[in-house]
Design a protein around this motif. Sequence first.
Motif, mmCIF file in Angstrom:
data_model
loop_
_atom_site.group_PDB
_atom_site.id
_atom_site.type_symbol
_atom_site.label_atom_id
_atom_site.label_comp_id
_atom_site.label_asym_id
_atom_site.label_seq_id
_atom_site.Cartn_x
_atom_site.Cartn_y
_atom_site.Cartn_z
ATOM 1 N N ALA A 161 43.719 53.457 33.031
ATOM 2 C CA ALA A 161 43.664 52.228 32.221
ATOM 3 C C ALA A 161 44.451 52.435 30.924
ATOM 4 C CB ALA A 161 42.215 51.856 31.917
ATOM 5 N N ARG A 164 48.164 52.278 31.727
ATOM 6 C CA ARG A 164 48.650 50.904 31.925
ATOM 7 C C ARG A 164 48.943 50.228 30.586
ATOM 8 N NH1 ARG A 164 44.428 50.479 35.463
ATOM 9 N NH2 ARG A 164 45.072 51.114 37.538
ATOM 10 N N LYS A 165 48.103 50.513 29.604
ATOM 11 C CA LYS A 165 48.363 49.938 28.275
ATOM 12 C C LYS A 165 49.698 50.421 27.726
ATOM 13 C CE LYS A 165 43.535 49.501 26.895
ATOM 14 N NZ LYS A 165 42.501 50.244 26.160
ATOM 15 N N ASN A 168 52.478 48.729 29.423
ATOM 16 C CA ASN A 168 52.625 47.360 28.923
ATOM 17 C C ASN A 168 53.441 47.320 27.634
ATOM 18 O OD1 ASN A 168 51.366 45.964 30.934
ATOM 19 N ND2 ASN A 168 49.704 45.170 29.669
HETATM 20 C C1 LIG Z 1 49.227 44.303 30.708
HETATM 21 O O1 LIG Z 1 49.864 43.058 30.549
HETATM 22 C C2 LIG Z 1 49.458 42.081 31.467
HETATM 23 C C3 LIG Z 1 50.292 40.844 31.290
HETATM 24 O O2 LIG Z 1 51.041 40.851 30.144
HETATM 25 C C4 LIG Z 1 47.978 41.790 31.260
HETATM 26 O O3 LIG Z 1 47.541 40.835 32.186
HETATM 27 C C5 LIG Z 1 47.205 43.073 31.438
HETATM 28 O O4 LIG Z 1 45.825 42.837 31.148
HETATM 29 C C6 LIG Z 1 47.723 44.155 30.535
HETATM 30 N N1 LIG Z 1 47.038 45.388 30.838
HETATM 31 C C7 LIG Z 1 46.627 46.216 29.910
HETATM 32 C C8 LIG Z 1 45.901 47.426 30.380
HETATM 33 O O5 LIG Z 1 46.817 46.020 28.720
#
Ligand SMILES: *[C@@H]1O[C@H](CO)[C@@H](O)[C@H](O)[C@H]1NC(C)=O
Length: 184
Positions: A161, A164-165, A168
Amino acid sequence: MESMTQVFLGLVLCVIVVAHPHPTTAETNGKELIKEVCSLAPNRTLCGQVLSSDLLTSPNATLKDLAIISLRVAARNASAILVDTKMLINDDKLDPHIQQGLADCKETILDAESQLEDTIAALMVDMKTDTKDWLKAALAAIDTCDASIPGDDDVLSVKSAGFRKLCNISISVIALLNNPAAKF
Ligand SMILES: *[C@@H]1O[C@H](CO)[C@@H](O)[C@H](O)[C@H]1NC(C)=O
Ligand SMILES: *[C@@H]1O[C@H](CO)[C@@H](O)[C@H](O)[C@H]1NC(C)=O
Ligand SMILES: *[C@@H]1O[C@H](CO)[C@@H](O)[C@H](O)[C@H]1NC(C)=O
Ligand SMILES: *[C@@H]1O[C@H](CO)[C@@H](O)[C@H](O)[C@H]1NC(C)=O
């Protein structure tokens, strides 16, 4: 005659203004740029920490520098996950299915890592598609790892997790880099 001169002067001024866009927007970099980029991030603190983390480059970073910084941070994070994965693979108490999943996960992380230097090189010569491919590969790798252990609070779920951030953040910096018109 008087009014012709005024029109002429007006035109000259107009051309000067058009030819010299507002200098602060053209030259924003470093701390100011990081602040602008992170103003759209889900977690501004994390975004700021990641993009400021390169003591050498961050202070004067361009958007391209920031993309590279964020990719390197994400890659280091993936490497740390790989270390955890290897430790789990050696854990005899784990179910063979889980171990198989972890072995697959290890392979995919290794693949994603080997693409990173290519990706950074592509970024430096302004190629656009490769960065997305690397991020997609890395995210797929982490999903494989995450899925190999059931549940949401095991060590790999928590770490993936976090990863993933970080991805992003890279994705949003690269999106700005590829489409500067969308900037702020
Ligand atoms: C990453 O970005 C997507 C869309 O911009 C979002 O839906 C998702 O929750 C984000 N994930 C994290 C772990 O921040
Ligand atoms: C945002 O990131 C900071 C620094 O990494 C962290 O301490 C904080 O818990 C995060 N906030 C949220 C809402 O995730
Ligand atoms: C940032 O750039 C300016 C001018 O280009 C330079 O004077 C300054 O030393 C640089 N700062 C850092 C930390 O590299
Ligand atoms: C990976 O990233 C997360 C933030 O999303 C952080 O909490 C964690 O400490 C990072 N791990 C490493 C080894 O950088």
